[in-house]
Design a protein around this motif. Structure first.
Motif, PDB file in Angstrom:
ATOM      1  N   GLY A  25       0.804  -1.228   0.000  1.00  0.00           N
ATOM      2  CA  GLY A  25       0.000   0.000   0.000  1.00  0.00           C
ATOM      3  C   GLY A  25       0.829   1.266   0.000  1.00  0.00           C
ATOM      4  N   GLN A  26       2.154   1.149  -0.125  1.00  0.00           N
ATOM      5  CA  GLN A  26       3.043   2.306  -0.002  1.00  0.00           C
ATOM      6  C   GLN A  26       3.583   2.731  -1.374  1.00  0.00           C
ATOM      7  N   LEU A  27       4.315   3.832  -1.356  1.00  0.00           N
ATOM      8  CA  LEU A  27       4.907   4.375  -2.578  1.00  0.00           C
ATOM      9  C   LEU A  27       6.416   4.185  -2.523  1.00  0.00           C
ATOM     10  N   HIS A  28       6.981   3.741  -3.628  1.00  0.00           N
ATOM     11  CA  HIS A  28       8.424   3.482  -3.677  1.00  0.00           C
ATOM     12  C   HIS A  28       8.993   3.910  -5.030  1.00  0.00           C
ATOM     13  N   ASN A  29      10.253   4.283  -5.025  1.00  0.00           N
ATOM     14  CA  ASN A  29      11.028   4.362  -6.263  1.00  0.00           C
ATOM     15  C   ASN A  29      11.709   3.006  -6.411  1.00  0.00           C
ATOM     16  N   ASN A  30      11.279   2.236  -7.389  1.00  0.00           N
ATOM     17  CA  ASN A  30      11.795   0.868  -7.542  1.00  0.00           C
ATOM     18  C   ASN A  30      12.915   0.763  -8.565  1.00  0.00           C
ATOM     19  N   ALA A  31      13.614   1.878  -8.787  1.00  0.00           N
ATOM     20  CA  ALA A  31      14.857   1.856  -9.585  1.00  0.00           C
ATOM     21  C   ALA A  31      14.604   1.597 -11.062  1.00  0.00           C
ATOM     22  N   LEU A  32      13.524   2.135 -11.583  1.00  0.00           N
ATOM     23  CA  LEU A  32      13.244   1.951 -13.009  1.00  0.00           C
ATOM     24  C   LEU A  32      14.206   2.743 -13.889  1.00  0.00           C
ATOM     25  N   ASP A  33      14.549   3.958 -13.455  1.00  0.00           N
ATOM     26  CA  ASP A  33      15.295   4.857 -14.341  1.00  0.00           C
ATOM     27  C   ASP A  33      16.315   5.687 -13.559  1.00  0.00           C
ATOM     28  N   THR A  34      17.374   6.065 -14.238  1.00  0.00           N
ATOM     29  CA  THR A  34      18.314   6.995 -13.619  1.00  0.00           C
ATOM     30  C   THR A  34      17.719   8.407 -13.553  1.00  0.00           C
ATOM     31  N   ASP A  35      16.805   8.687 -14.455  1.00  0.00           N
ATOM     32  CA  ASP A  35      16.104   9.978 -14.451  1.00  0.00           C
ATOM     33  C   ASP A  35      14.607   9.690 -14.381  1.00  0.00           C
ATOM     34  N   PRO A  36      14.128   9.330 -13.191  1.00  0.00           N
ATOM     35  CA  PRO A  36      12.757   8.799 -13.098  1.00  0.00           C
ATOM     36  C   PRO A  36      11.684   9.850 -13.353  1.00  0.00           C
ATOM     37  N   ASP A  37      10.486   9.364 -13.714  1.00  0.00           N
ATOM     38  CA  ASP A  37       9.308  10.235 -13.770  1.00  0.00           C
ATOM     39  C   ASP A  37       9.050  10.772 -12.370  1.00  0.00           C
ATOM     40  N   PRO A  38       8.353  11.904 -12.263  1.00  0.00           N
ATOM     41  CA  PRO A  38       8.214  12.560 -10.945  1.00  0.00           C
ATOM     42  C   PRO A  38       7.505  11.731  -9.884  1.00  0.00           C
ATOM     43  N   GLY A  39       6.465  10.993 -10.268  1.00  0.00           N
ATOM     44  CA  GLY A  39       5.741  10.201  -9.273  1.00  0.00           C
ATOM     45  C   GLY A  39       5.104  11.062  -8.200  1.00  0.00           C
ATOM     46  N   HIS A  40       5.238  10.646  -6.951  1.00  0.00           N
ATOM     47  CA  HIS A  40       4.554  11.323  -5.839  1.00  0.00           C
ATOM     48  C   HIS A  40       5.048  12.751  -5.641  1.00  0.00           C
ATOM     49  N   PHE A  41       6.208  13.081  -6.210  1.00  0.00           N
ATOM     50  CA  PHE A  41       6.690  14.466  -6.152  1.00  0.00           C
ATOM     51  C   PHE A  41       5.652  15.421  -6.721  1.00  0.00           C
ATOM     52  N   ASP A  42       4.938  14.973  -7.753  1.00  0.00           N
ATOM     53  CA  ASP A  42       3.900  15.820  -8.353  1.00  0.00           C
ATOM     54  C   ASP A  42       2.814  16.176  -7.353  1.00  0.00           C
ATOM     55  N   SER A 100       3.289  15.859  -3.660  1.00  0.00           N
ATOM     56  CA  SER A 100       3.798  16.404  -2.392  1.00  0.00           C
ATOM     57  C   SER A 100       4.735  17.587  -2.571  1.00  0.00           C
ATOM     58  N   GLY A 101       5.412  17.647  -3.717  1.00  0.00           N
ATOM     59  CA  GLY A 101       6.425  18.677  -3.918  1.00  0.00           C
ATOM     60  C   GLY A 101       7.713  18.405  -3.180  1.00  0.00           C
ATOM     61  N   ASP A 102       7.803  17.257  -2.512  1.00  0.00           N
ATOM     62  CA  ASP A 102       8.998  16.911  -1.738  1.00  0.00           C
ATOM     63  C   ASP A 102       9.984  16.180  -2.651  1.00  0.00           C
ATOM     64  N   PRO A 103      11.185  16.722  -2.827  1.00  0.00           N
ATOM     65  CA  PRO A 103      12.162  16.064  -3.710  1.00  0.00           C
ATOM     66  C   PRO A 103      12.435  14.608  -3.319  1.00  0.00           C
ATOM     67  N   LEU A 104      12.257  14.273  -2.037  1.00  0.00           N
ATOM     68  CA  LEU A 104      12.477  12.886  -1.613  1.00  0.00           C
ATOM     69  C   LEU A 104      11.432  11.940  -2.200  1.00  0.00           C
ATOM     70  N   ASP A 105      10.347  12.501  -2.729  1.00  0.00           N
ATOM     71  CA  ASP A 105       9.280  11.660  -3.288  1.00  0.00           C
ATOM     72  C   ASP A 105       9.418  11.457  -4.796  1.00  0.00           C
TER      73      ASP A 105
END
Lengths: 328, 249
Positions: free
Chosen positions: A215-232, A234-239
């Protein structure tokens, strides 16, 4: 005299009751007995939206009807196709076991109950025009039966959809039958099972039983330059690059895979986790073999993992006529 | 007249008894646990490879999630006040860093505090802690079931390569590795309505005393390694210290 007094009180009470604004003689909803698959936890159902036969039937009608769409061009079921475990296109998550979900959409746009995500879908995705429903005599009758109301509101639509979605539960795959002692894995499936639930394959941290998601959100290492995901959201760079772990139940039916549908087959997915991981600053530490490119499975192990994933297929679920369009 | 006098006496007595009953309620203190996380005695800075363990490996911390359970207050008269709560801490979720115990403790003098780091076997039952924790902290049935006691994750550098580590502890195949922690210097007097108990985790101690932890030797994942679980248990006994801050966090 005493009889008269009692009679007067009875008449008064009757009169008062008959005068209450809640008086709804046609409103006799039938409580729905939700069957929870064995091994699943209890489902929390909001007190203000109990499941009823009439509410579920209304939700089912709405789910398959493009009347919800502002342009009346698509329904929920346009993208959420039963034979594909209620998904179809890459950026659509499947509608399965949602009564236990609390993080919604790939990017985690919404948190809360099914009613909360239905509010988003009805009012901010479909932009439903209530007048379309209010001018439909059949729906007026269905809302009356489901909620005892002559006034159709967004809230009633959302509640009905939530009730129907709480019935879309999948828990009768081969995996479940093995857990219940009703079936046995093949040797290959059993190897895949071991890989999945140990740190050798390490799938379970993000795809925990019984729903095969954490049920959580993760960066699963798809790309070196990933799509924004949850950053869109929260605005938090960690997301950056974080997406929701999708359920793996019925994964065989839900290709293509990942938030952007980049992988066409389960074999491609397993190859990625085996040797295709890409570093980026927010990769989840659960991807602990990142520095090795992945968990480095042998070809036999990869085949075993795919075989195990296919034991999560619940054919009964994708064919259940109770979940299909009501053609009557 | 005699009856009247008796009645008046009874009324006055009842009034006094009523007042007395109200004033002899046992006095009790509500306890608020505050969780702090340190490395080398300084507040933890997440996501920064700035720390060095006893074998010379640089490391960072990214995840700290764990259970604290069975907090027990030991009175100087020899009685124990055991609180049955199980509390989940996630360093990235501020709401979990303060926790008011569900039961108050009676006023009095206490010689110390102890607790269980992780879960005793009776508490470590798959499906017993609710959906979210089931999903977040599941310890697969394949390895004995129940929950992770702890997920401590980060990066380390070895041979110039940055690698993730998952320092996860739990019960493995029926062998329990929870840690029974007797907090040093934890005597106190409960004589007010509230007590703040600061519980500070010195994270560097997970990696030393008695065993210097070599990330490269143990590998990135240790869940299935009984020796590693036993080592984590040994190293964990001196990880926590306590203080009694006057104000809440």
């Amino acid at each position: 005299m005493r009889i008269k007094a009692v009679g007067s009180i009875f008449l008064l009470a009757s009169a008062l009751l008959s005068c209450t604004p809640d008086e709804q003689p046609d409103y006799t909803p039938t409580a729905y007995d939700l069957k929870i698959p064995k091994g699943f936890p209890a489902m929390e159902i909001p007190d203000d939206n109990p499941m009823t036969v009439e509410g579920i039937e209304l939700g089912r009608m709405l789910y398959y009807d493009s009347i919800l769409d502002q342009n009346q061009s698509r329904a929920c079921a346009t993208c959420h196709v039963q034979e594909h475990s209620f998904t179809s296109v890459p950026d659509v998550l499947p509608h399965v076991n949602l009564g236990w979900s609390y993080n919604w959409l790939w990017k985690g746009d919404v948190q809360g109950s099914l009613e909360d995500i239905m509010e988003f879908e009805v009012q901010h995705f479909f932009f439903t025009n209530l007048d379309n429903l209010k001018s439909d005599a059949a729906y007026l009758g269905l809302f009356k039966k489901a909620f005892g109301t002559d006034e159709i509101t967004y809230q009633h639509i959302e509640m009905a959809l939530a009730q129907f979605l709480r019935t879309l539960n999948s828990g009768n795959a081969k995996f479940d039958k093995v857990q219940r002692g009703e079936a046995q894995f093949t040797n290959q499936e059993n190897l895949g099972f071991e890989l999945f639930f140990t740190e050798r394959g390490d799938c379970f941290h993000c795809h925990a039983t019984a729903f095969f998601t954490d049920g959580q959100l993760h960066n699963n290492a798809l790309d070196t330059d990933p799509d924004p995901g949850h950053f869109d959201i929260s605005g938090d760079p960690l997301d950056f690059g974080k997406y929701k772990s999708p359920t793996l139940r019925n994964i065989e039916y839900t290709a293509p895979y990942m938030h952007d549908g980049r992988f066409a087959t389960l074999e491609e997915v397993v190859n990625f986790y085996s040797e295709g991981l890409q570093p980026s600053p927010t990769v989840d530490p659960l991807m602990k073999q990142l520095s090795n490119g992945g968990v480095q499975l042998s070809e036999d192990e990869k085949a075993a993992l795919v075989a195990f994933l296919k034991t999560l297929s619940d054919e009964e679920f994708v064919q259940n006529p109770e979940f299909s369009r009501n053609t009557q | 007249m005699k009856t009247f006098r008796v009645s008046v006496f009874a009324f006055i007595l009842a009034t006094f008894v009523g007042c007395t009953n109200n004033s002899i309620q046992p006095e009790a203190t509500s306890v608020n646990l505050q969780f702090l996380h340190l490395v080398d005695n300084q507040p933890l800075e997440l996501d920064n490879i700035k720390y060095t363990n006893a074998v010379g490996q640089a490391y960072s911390i990214k995840t700290v999630k764990y259970f604290v359970s069975r907090v027990t207050f030991h009175k100087t008269d020899g009685t124990d006040i055991a609180i049955p709560d199980i509390h989940y801490v996630d360093i990235r979720d501020e709401a979990t860093l303060n926790y008011e115990l569900s039961e108050k403790i009676p006023y009095g003098s206490y010689s110390g505090i102890s607790f269980v780091y992780g879960l005793v076997p009776e508490d470590n039952v798959t499906g017993s802690l609710g959906l979210e924790l089931d999903q977040l902290m599941e310890w697969p049935m394949m390895m004995g079931g129940g929950y992770h006691y702890m997920k401590l994750e980060g990066e380390y550098i070895s041979d110039d390569v940055i690698t993730f580590f998952n320092f996860h502890s739990g019960s493995l195949n029926g062998v329990a590795y929870e840690i029974h922690v007797d907090l040093p210097n934890s005597s106190f007097d409960a004589n007010a309505s509230n007590l703040n108990v600061g519980m500070a985790m010195e994270i560097s101690n997970w990696f030393q005393n008695p065993v210097d932890w070599d990330f490269a030797y143990w590998g990135s994942g240790i869940m299935g390694n009984a020796d590693a679980q036993a080592t984590v248990q040994m190293n964990g006994t001196d990880v926590f210290s306590v203080n009694f801050p006057e104000t809440a966090l």
